[in-house]
Design a protein around this motif. Sequence first.
Motif, PDB file in Angstrom:
ATOM      1  N   GLY A  55       0.803  -1.222   0.000  1.00 33.52           N
ATOM      2  CA  GLY A  55       0.000   0.000   0.000  1.00 33.52           C
ATOM      3  C   GLY A  55       0.827   1.258   0.000  1.00 33.52           C
ATOM      4  O   GLY A  55       2.032   1.246   0.245  1.00 33.52           O
ATOM      5  N   GLY A  56       0.130   2.353  -0.293  1.00 32.55           N
ATOM      6  CA  GLY A  56       0.758   3.672  -0.267  1.00 32.55           C
ATOM      7  C   GLY A  56       1.446   4.062  -1.559  1.00 32.55           C
ATOM      8  O   GLY A  56       1.917   5.183  -1.685  1.00 32.55           O
ATOM      9  N   LYS A  57       1.534   3.146  -2.521  1.00 31.33           N
ATOM     10  CA  LYS A  57       2.361   3.419  -3.686  1.00 31.33           C
ATOM     11  C   LYS A  57       1.587   3.946  -4.893  1.00 31.33           C
ATOM     12  O   LYS A  57       2.062   4.824  -5.593  1.00 31.33           O
ATOM     13  CB  LYS A  57       3.101   2.145  -4.087  1.00 31.33           C
ATOM     14  CG  LYS A  57       4.067   1.703  -3.003  1.00 31.33           C
ATOM     15  CD  LYS A  57       4.773   0.437  -3.383  1.00 31.33           C
ATOM     16  CE  LYS A  57       5.873   0.122  -2.403  1.00 31.33           C
ATOM     17  NZ  LYS A  57       5.427  -0.091  -1.038  1.00 31.33           N
ATOM     18  N   CYS A  58       0.404   3.364  -5.142  1.00 33.43           N
ATOM     19  CA  CYS A  58      -0.266   3.708  -6.405  1.00 33.43           C
ATOM     20  C   CYS A  58      -0.934   5.072  -6.336  1.00 33.43           C
ATOM     21  O   CYS A  58      -1.124   5.711  -7.354  1.00 33.43           O
ATOM     22  CB  CYS A  58      -1.274   2.640  -6.780  1.00 33.43           C
ATOM     23  SG  CYS A  58      -2.705   2.590  -5.685  1.00 33.43           S
ATOM     24  N   ARG A  59      -1.325   5.515  -5.162  1.00 35.64           N
ATOM     25  CA  ARG A  59      -1.958   6.811  -4.924  1.00 35.64           C
ATOM     26  C   ARG A  59      -3.371   6.915  -5.478  1.00 35.64           C
ATOM     27  O   ARG A  59      -3.887   8.022  -5.634  1.00 35.64           O
ATOM     28  CB  ARG A  59      -1.120   7.993  -5.454  1.00 35.64           C
ATOM     29  CG  ARG A  59       0.360   7.911  -5.221  1.00 35.64           C
ATOM     30  CD  ARG A  59       0.759   7.683  -3.813  1.00 35.64           C
ATOM     31  NE  ARG A  59       0.712   8.863  -2.965  1.00 35.64           N
ATOM     32  CZ  ARG A  59       0.980   8.835  -1.657  1.00 35.64           C
ATOM     33  NH1 ARG A  59       1.327   7.708  -1.084  1.00 35.64           N
ATOM     34  NH2 ARG A  59       0.907   9.932  -0.939  1.00 35.64           N
ATOM     35  N   LEU A  62      -6.105   8.019  -2.583  1.00 31.22           N
ATOM     36  CA  LEU A  62      -5.960   9.308  -1.909  1.00 31.22           C
ATOM     37  C   LEU A  62      -7.321   9.851  -1.475  1.00 31.22           C
ATOM     38  O   LEU A  62      -8.289   9.793  -2.229  1.00 31.22           O
ATOM     39  CB  LEU A  62      -5.317  10.329  -2.847  1.00 31.22           C
ATOM     40  CG  LEU A  62      -3.840  10.142  -3.196  1.00 31.22           C
ATOM     41  CD1 LEU A  62      -3.439  11.191  -4.216  1.00 31.22           C
ATOM     42  CD2 LEU A  62      -2.976  10.261  -1.972  1.00 31.22           C
ATOM     43  N   ARG A  84      -2.921   3.660   4.147  1.00 32.00           N
ATOM     44  CA  ARG A  84      -1.836   3.653   5.121  1.00 32.00           C
ATOM     45  C   ARG A  84      -2.026   4.704   6.216  1.00 32.00           C
ATOM     46  O   ARG A  84      -1.130   4.960   6.992  1.00 32.00           O
ATOM     47  CB  ARG A  84      -0.500   3.892   4.417  1.00 32.00           C
ATOM     48  CG  ARG A  84      -0.039   2.727   3.566  1.00 32.00           C
ATOM     49  CD  ARG A  84       0.321   1.517   4.383  1.00 32.00           C
ATOM     50  NE  ARG A  84       1.550   1.689   5.125  1.00 32.00           N
ATOM     51  CZ  ARG A  84       2.737   1.263   4.723  1.00 32.00           C
ATOM     52  NH1 ARG A  84       2.847   0.619   3.586  1.00 32.00           N
ATOM     53  NH2 ARG A  84       3.811   1.450   5.433  1.00 32.00           N
ATOM     54  N   ILE A 169       1.946  -2.143 -13.290  1.00 29.88           N
ATOM     55  CA  ILE A 169       1.808  -0.797 -12.726  1.00 29.88           C
ATOM     56  C   ILE A 169       2.671  -0.638 -11.467  1.00 29.88           C
ATOM     57  O   ILE A 169       2.501   0.319 -10.716  1.00 29.88           O
ATOM     58  CB  ILE A 169       0.346  -0.454 -12.400  1.00 29.88           C
ATOM     59  CG1 ILE A 169      -0.248  -1.481 -11.438  1.00 29.88           C
ATOM     60  CG2 ILE A 169      -0.487  -0.376 -13.678  1.00 29.88           C
ATOM     61  CD1 ILE A 169      -1.509  -0.998 -10.761  1.00 29.88           C
ATOM     62  N   LEU A 170       3.586  -1.552 -11.254  1.00 32.13           N
ATOM     63  CA  LEU A 170       4.519  -1.518 -10.121  1.00 32.13           C
ATOM     64  C   LEU A 170       3.829  -1.325  -8.771  1.00 32.13           C
ATOM     65  O   LEU A 170       4.166  -0.428  -8.016  1.00 32.13           O
ATOM     66  CB  LEU A 170       5.571  -0.422 -10.343  1.00 32.13           C
ATOM     67  CG  LEU A 170       6.661  -0.810 -11.336  1.00 32.13           C
ATOM     68  CD1 LEU A 170       7.450   0.419 -11.743  1.00 32.13           C
ATOM     69  CD2 LEU A 170       7.608  -1.832 -10.748  1.00 32.13           C
ATOM     70  N   TYR A 172       3.971  -3.603  -6.509  1.00 33.28           N
ATOM     71  CA  TYR A 172       4.860  -4.310  -5.575  1.00 33.28           C
ATOM     72  C   TYR A 172       4.182  -5.472  -4.856  1.00 33.28           C
ATOM     73  O   TYR A 172       4.794  -6.098  -3.994  1.00 33.28           O
ATOM     74  CB  TYR A 172       5.444  -3.364  -4.493  1.00 33.28           C
ATOM     75  CG  TYR A 172       6.584  -2.471  -4.949  1.00 33.28           C
ATOM     76  CD1 TYR A 172       6.407  -1.543  -5.957  1.00 33.28           C
ATOM     77  CD2 TYR A 172       7.840  -2.563  -4.360  1.00 33.28           C
ATOM     78  CE1 TYR A 172       7.437  -0.720  -6.360  1.00 33.28           C
ATOM     79  CE2 TYR A 172       8.871  -1.736  -4.757  1.00 33.28           C
ATOM     80  CZ  TYR A 172       8.664  -0.814  -5.760  1.00 33.28           C
ATOM     81  OH  TYR A 172       9.685   0.002  -6.145  1.00 33.28           O
TER      82      TYR A 172
ATOM     83  N   ILE B 190       6.666   5.200   3.795  1.00 30.09           N
ATOM     84  CA  ILE B 190       5.431   5.978   3.913  1.00 30.09           C
ATOM     85  C   ILE B 190       5.341   6.511   5.331  1.00 30.09           C
ATOM     86  O   ILE B 190       5.487   5.770   6.293  1.00 30.09           O
ATOM     87  CB  ILE B 190       4.231   5.099   3.534  1.00 30.09           C
ATOM     88  CG1 ILE B 190       4.321   4.767   2.045  1.00 30.09           C
ATOM     89  CG2 ILE B 190       2.926   5.799   3.839  1.00 30.09           C
ATOM     90  CD1 ILE B 190       3.874   3.406   1.700  1.00 30.09           C
ATOM     91  N   SER B 359       3.131   6.165  -8.428  1.00 29.04           N
ATOM     92  CA  SER B 359       2.845   6.391  -9.847  1.00 29.04           C
ATOM     93  C   SER B 359       2.945   7.843 -10.325  1.00 29.04           C
ATOM     94  O   SER B 359       3.454   8.054 -11.428  1.00 29.04           O
ATOM     95  CB  SER B 359       1.499   5.796 -10.219  1.00 29.04           C
ATOM     96  OG  SER B 359       0.738   5.455  -9.118  1.00 29.04           O
TER      97      SER B 359
END
Lengths: 374, 451
Positions: A55-59, A62, A84, A169-170, A172, B190, B359
């Motif tokens: 989590g926290g990566k793709c945004r 939000l 997160r 889309i990375l 992870y 994060i 991203s």
Amino acid sequence: MADEIKKAPAPLKVTIDNITVEVPAGTTILKAARQIGGEVTPPAMCYYSKLEGSGGKCRTCLVEVAAGSTADPRPMPKLVASCRTNVMDGMVVKNITSERVQEARAGVVEFLLLNHPLDCPVCDQAGECHLQDLGYQHGKEGTRYQFERRTFEKEDIGPKIQLHMNRCILCYRCTYVADQLTDCRVHGVLDRGDHANISTHISKAIDSNFSGNMIDVCPVGALTDKTFRFKNRVWFTKPVDAHRDCPECCGKVTLWQRGDEVLRVTARKDEWGEIQSYDGKPGWICNTCRFEKKAAADWVIEGPTVVNRHSVISQGHYQGMQMPKETIQDVMSGLNPRLLMDIHDISEVNKIELSQLPGAATSANYKNESTKSE
Amino acid sequence: MGRKLLLEKAHIENIRSYEVYRKEGGYRSVEKALKTLTPDQVTDEVKKSGLRGRGGAGFPTGMKWSFLTKPEGVPRYLVVNADESEPGTFKDRYLMEFIPHLLIEGMVTSSYALGSNRSYIYIRGEYAWIAHILEQAIEEAHQHGWLGKNILGSGFDCNIYVQRGAGAYICGEETALLESLEGKRGNPRIKPPFPAVKGLWGCPTAVNNVETIAALVPIINEGGEEYAKIGMGKSTGTKLISACGNINKPGVYEIDMTISVEEFIYSDEYCGGIPQGKKLKACIPGGSSVPILPANLLLKTAKGEARMMNYESLADGGFATGSMMGSGGFIVMDDTQCVVKHTYTLARFYRHESCGQCSPCREGTGWMEKILWNLETGKGRSGDIDLLWDIQRKIEGNTICPLGDAAAWPVAAAIRHFRDEFEWHVTHPEEAQKRNYGLAHYADPLSVSVA
């Protein structure tokens, strides 16, 4: 007694899009929103509740925090990743009611699709792809990107899994599977920035009986089951719940059948597209169940899988539907101008009930159909 | 001439060696701190000094230290961020190269204040020779009892280790630095939890810039209140500025934050003006990440006051008409520079250095670079400028770490202040290949005086 009552942590009240729920302390905004369900829940592409640290990566998840808590009601200046961020008592969150969030999310979707090949017509994930759903929901038609998309070579991760990095889309998630489910980790992210890519170091097979789960956690078609590749479209298959006594895993799966043939075996997914839990344990399945047991006789079939009515997968469940009548000819006093080229008309795809065929459709089916109609 | 606290003795012969450094009064602050002050008193002195973080964000150091949680039985760490990779910033390099013992001295005192028995210097891999200098200085400090067990009989143990980075800008971000220090891929974490709560190996950690830690030495020697008297307002003490670009005397200068930007550029004591009689066009006052300013806004604020070289004055007017002190990388551009080319160069840097974790930054930085390349090479389209604006707006604030913001701000500021130059590149693609846009009105209506 009194002490015990004091010790039990009081539930926290959080308001998401004007709906208030009570959640235990330590809950994230996303989990609280999932408790409410429906449109209020932010989409999540990288967060996976069963994988620690995800989590926290793709945004995409939000959200705007309009008030931090009862104690400190100041709003948070930036949008926060709901997956997160833990809720505080009296927190006020805006998701679909916030224009800022909607705009940022549309931006994130645009970024995610920027280098995505959009090869859905040949992608095995089409129909159950989270990025596809997200694109339909929040994306815009057309792209503002005028450059060549980045490409990678296809890569085999072991004999049964194919990595199609172009689609990645990375998020992870698969690296967390490799990290947390399999013993020897040889799977991770190489390079950085827009040339970052998932890889095994270097093209080394992942030798673990639970490696197949990374197919299930992949939100897009980057990791696909080689035993199912190009076998069928997911909406032509019939998912049924089944189980077997497996010495290694929980043995609870979904079989994706076409006629009597088992085309694919996956773990069971919940409404958020995540693997279901049984007695608090995630129901990961082993590679033997996933790749080897491809006969209906290997399984005890429980019954049809409940699929959301809006999912394209449930298309096959509504047979013999009436096509709406064309009215153009009527209102134009018998004239029949070629206003639109109807792809279904030309390909004659819709004249055959594909879901009723015992196997994959072939040209023979269409030949019979056209001779019949003539 | 302003006061110098850090670089005062940097040019004494052999100051790198312990003997000379000690003879010049080195390690006095450690003696004073360990013998006469408690750790909390050291932190109080830092608070009184009003020292602000010198790495870029300018957060008050004393306050940052007071956030450090102190649970029983859990080690605490001090990590010095020497991963100085911001284009235009080279002040820490200078400090570590010429007067390494100043950093070690500051680190011993800071470690004492924070209760860190193992402190780290994370240095960028490109500074390979400086890592050797530091290691030698640490060795000398060990031999003379300033490091190791029971320093000066105070019962305080401290060891300092140097860790080399592997050439990633992102590892200058504090949480990515900690990941890298732990031996992992340098992806930012994060937040929350912040490093003050869960940092290195899950323990409370303070991550500070080299210059911040070095500033501990004069703060302890002279006392926090004395230190706070230097400078203006909330910009106390002295700041190292690394000046480069179109100036006569590029280099590292220590300023006491009371001089004006105009004086800094044109005075012979500092940058010495712009070579070949050219005119000032624009300047990035605090390292590549901060907004670029055209000459007229650089020298005077929107209110018409002279802009000073300190935190408040450089930020005056917000991003609309101001910039930031940042890390002190002062890049001056004369009237022959092309802002579009320059913005492209920065965008290329950020695309290359984005970690690829989240991203907006991963995809957006590459997109901006490609559009800017088109603009620069005469293939730009009229909608590209608005598109760039929209992309940077969607990156800013939506990323995990500040690299996204740092990539967005220079593009935003360049479009904000130099939009006509961008438009000229679109409307005159062929001419833009042959000549630069020039000074135009960017320097109006200021008269430039030479100090």
